[in-house]
Design a protein around this motif. Structure first.
Motif, PDB file in Angstrom:
ATOM      1  N   LEU A 108       0.835  -1.201   0.000  1.00  0.00           N
ATOM      2  CA  LEU A 108       0.000   0.000   0.000  1.00  0.00           C
ATOM      3  C   LEU A 108       0.866   1.246   0.000  1.00  0.00           C
ATOM      4  N   PRO A 112       3.208   7.915  -6.621  1.00  0.00           N
ATOM      5  CA  PRO A 112       4.019   9.087  -6.932  1.00  0.00           C
ATOM      6  C   PRO A 112       3.262  10.398  -6.799  1.00  0.00           C
ATOM      7  N   GLY A 113       1.919  10.315  -6.836  1.00  0.00           N
ATOM      8  CA  GLY A 113       1.132  11.537  -6.741  1.00  0.00           C
ATOM      9  C   GLY A 113       1.094  12.111  -5.333  1.00  0.00           C
ATOM     10  N   GLN A 114       1.466  11.295  -4.352  1.00  0.00           N
ATOM     11  CA  GLN A 114       1.365  11.793  -2.986  1.00  0.00           C
ATOM     12  C   GLN A 114       2.595  12.627  -2.626  1.00  0.00           C
ATOM     13  N   ARG A 115       2.363  13.614  -1.811  1.00  0.00           N
ATOM     14  CA  ARG A 115       3.393  14.623  -1.592  1.00  0.00           C
ATOM     15  C   ARG A 115       4.577  14.058  -0.825  1.00  0.00           C
ATOM     16  N   GLU A 117       6.458  15.128   1.499  1.00  0.00           N
ATOM     17  CA  GLU A 117       6.554  15.209   2.970  1.00  0.00           C
ATOM     18  C   GLU A 117       5.673  14.172   3.656  1.00  0.00           C
ATOM     19  N   ASP A 118       4.690  13.653   2.927  1.00  0.00           N
ATOM     20  CA  ASP A 118       3.848  12.597   3.497  1.00  0.00           C
ATOM     21  C   ASP A 118       4.503  11.228   3.388  1.00  0.00           C
ATOM     22  N   PHE A 121       5.695   9.102   6.461  1.00  0.00           N
ATOM     23  CA  PHE A 121       4.588   8.718   7.332  1.00  0.00           C
ATOM     24  C   PHE A 121       3.694   7.675   6.660  1.00  0.00           C
ATOM     25  N   LEU A 122       3.315   7.952   5.401  1.00  0.00           N
ATOM     26  CA  LEU A 122       2.399   7.034   4.722  1.00  0.00           C
ATOM     27  C   LEU A 122       3.048   5.674   4.470  1.00  0.00           C
TER      28      LEU A 122
ATOM     29  N   SER B   2      -0.980  18.406   3.925  1.00  0.00           N
ATOM     30  CA  SER B   2      -0.023  17.471   4.492  1.00  0.00           C
ATOM     31  C   SER B   2      -0.579  16.860   5.769  1.00  0.00           C
ATOM     32  N   HIS B   3      -0.248  15.610   6.018  1.00  0.00           N
ATOM     33  CA  HIS B   3      -0.710  14.989   7.261  1.00  0.00           C
ATOM     34  C   HIS B   3       0.298  15.171   8.365  1.00  0.00           C
ATOM     35  N   THR B   4       1.572  15.004   8.018  1.00  0.00           N
ATOM     36  CA  THR B   4       2.573  15.230   9.032  1.00  0.00           C
ATOM     37  C   THR B   4       2.589  16.724   9.277  1.00  0.00           C
ATOM     38  N   ARG B  44      -6.901   8.478   3.258  1.00  0.00           N
ATOM     39  CA  ARG B  44      -6.164   9.069   2.132  1.00  0.00           C
ATOM     40  C   ARG B  44      -5.381   8.002   1.398  1.00  0.00           C
ATOM     41  N   LEU B  45      -4.777   7.130   2.179  1.00  0.00           N
ATOM     42  CA  LEU B  45      -3.986   6.058   1.584  1.00  0.00           C
ATOM     43  C   LEU B  45      -4.860   5.163   0.706  1.00  0.00           C
ATOM     44  N   ASP B  52      -5.789  12.025  -5.035  1.00  0.00           N
ATOM     45  CA  ASP B  52      -4.631  11.221  -4.676  1.00  0.00           C
ATOM     46  C   ASP B  52      -4.317  10.138  -5.700  1.00  0.00           C
ATOM     47  N   ASN B  54      -3.425   8.691  -9.383  1.00  0.00           N
ATOM     48  CA  ASN B  54      -2.884   9.136 -10.658  1.00  0.00           C
ATOM     49  C   ASN B  54      -3.597   8.403 -11.809  1.00  0.00           C
TER      50      ASN B  54
END
Lengths: 184, 191
Positions: A108, A112-115, A117-118, A121-122, B2-4, B44-45, B52, B54
């Motif tokens: 999971l 690549p679309g997620q930022r 800085e996340d 954590f993700l 951002s989450h963090t 979000r995940l 989110d 693509n």
């Protein structure tokens, strides 16, 4: 009539499918397959097998529909069938281990679309979710992402509401502890 | 977003509907609160937010779903249902309840459409091999003013059912009922 089929509730479509109406069943597939495929992908470690699991769940539903007594919602019943298929597949992968001892990572990882800085954590989150045993992982997704009531989750996982409550609490605690460093 | 580094807010907490003792509740609340931001991140995940996802993900999933639908359709076509036979007025001739439900659904489609309705379901009740009840579930289509009342249109469709039954099973005493289950208003295209 296709438009009308789409607007029919699950129960009506399922009753028609009980009598062999394949168009009604196709409407149920169209309605539920996307979320079900997501659920399987989120809880089963081998992505290449997820489509087959969903397919087998729907075929099992078609075969078992004549005996379905509508004591639960069609969706709940369908997820229960899929959950059973997932458990069977997990057991085939690790025949010697119980489900609670299968810490296989589910892929999971953030796309690549997620930022950026996340990402850390993700990635940690997806790793921790992947490490959870299947019942705890499935409970977490069904409750926190799909918003299913505990009673429905219990039906899906063939267990009791009390067990689901325990799984959820332990899952929350575990995630909160292991991901504490990322907490804002 | 951002989450963090993002502050936790109450909107992340789901009402769990769980009931327990006060001590357990306090513990539960603390745990739920601590994990609320993780639950939010999990959503979000899960890619529930379109932003989110693509294009490749969407294409892969869309293709997988189309293929799934086709394979399931093909496989169930080789798993037909077993129908219950219904006696007709002609000795030696029977019709399965599945076939009769299909015949009625098809036959009623046009007259139903003529009165801005659609057949949601046709339920048949048998006693042994005798048809005793036909229950037609109707849905109204659109919100335009109707020429007749729902009652009148339902009655006309019941008469159509009786006519079809006469031609398929012969004279019979099956009770025919109809119910308007719902009214749907099709979305009008915008733009």
């Amino acid at each position: 009539m296709a438009d009308a089929l789409i607007s029919l509730p699950d129960e009506t479509l399922a009753r028609r499918a009980q009598r062999g109406d394949s168009q009604a069943f196709d409407a149920l597939v169209t309605r539920h397959a996307p979320a079900l495929l997501n659920f399987v992908r989120q809880t089963y470690p081998e992505r290449s097998e997820c489509d087959d699991i969903v397919q087998e769940a729907f075929i099992a539903a078609w075969k078992a529909l004549p005996g379905f007594a509508f004591r639960s919602q069609f969706r709940t019943w369908l997820y229960a069938l899929a959950s059973r298929k997932i458990i069977d597949a997990l057991r085939r992968r690790r025949p010697q281990s119980g489900l609670d001892a299968v810490p296989e990572a589910v892929d999971l990882r953030p796309g690549p679309g997620q930022r950026a800085e996340d990402a850390a954590f993700l990635t940690a989150l997806s790793t921790e979710l992947g490490r959870m045993p299947y019942p705890a992982r499935a409970t977490w997704w069904l409750r926190e992402v799909y918003g299913l009531p505990l009673a429905e989750i219990a039906v899906v996982l063939h267990t009791t509401e009390g067990s689901v409550r325990g799984l959820l609490q332990r899952g929350r605690k575990r995630l909160a502890e292991t991901l504490a460093e990322f907490r804002p | 977003m951002s989450h963090t580094g993002q502050l936790y807010t109450a909107e992340y907490v789901r009402d769990t509907g769980e009931h327990m003792s006060r001590a357990a509740t306090d513990d539960h609340d603390a745990t739920a609160e601590a994990a609320a931001w993780i639950a939010h991140a999990t959503r979000r995940l899960a890619g529930l937010s379109e932003a989110d996802r693509n294009e490749t993900d969407w294409a892969d999933t869309s293709s997988a779903l189309s293929q799934l639908r086709a394979v399931i359709s093909q496989r169930i076509s080789s798993l037909p249902r077993r129908g219950k036979p219904i006696r007709t007025a002609t000795p030696g001739v029977r019709i399965s309840h599945i076939a009769l439900a299909k015949v009625l659904t098809e036959a009623l489609a046009e007259p139903a459409a003529a009165v801005s309705a659609a057949i949601a379901d046709v339920e048949l009740t048998l006693e042994a091999d005798v048809l005793t009840k036909v229950h037609v579930h109707l849905i109204g289509i659109g919100a335009d003013p109707r020429e007749h009342t729902y009652l009148q249109d339902g009655d006309a469709l019941r008469a159509d059912v009786a006519r079809v039954l006469r031609t398929t099973v012969g004279e019979n005493t099956a009770a025919v009922t109809a119910v308007w289950d719902d009214v749907t208003v099709p979305e009008t295209p915008t733009g």
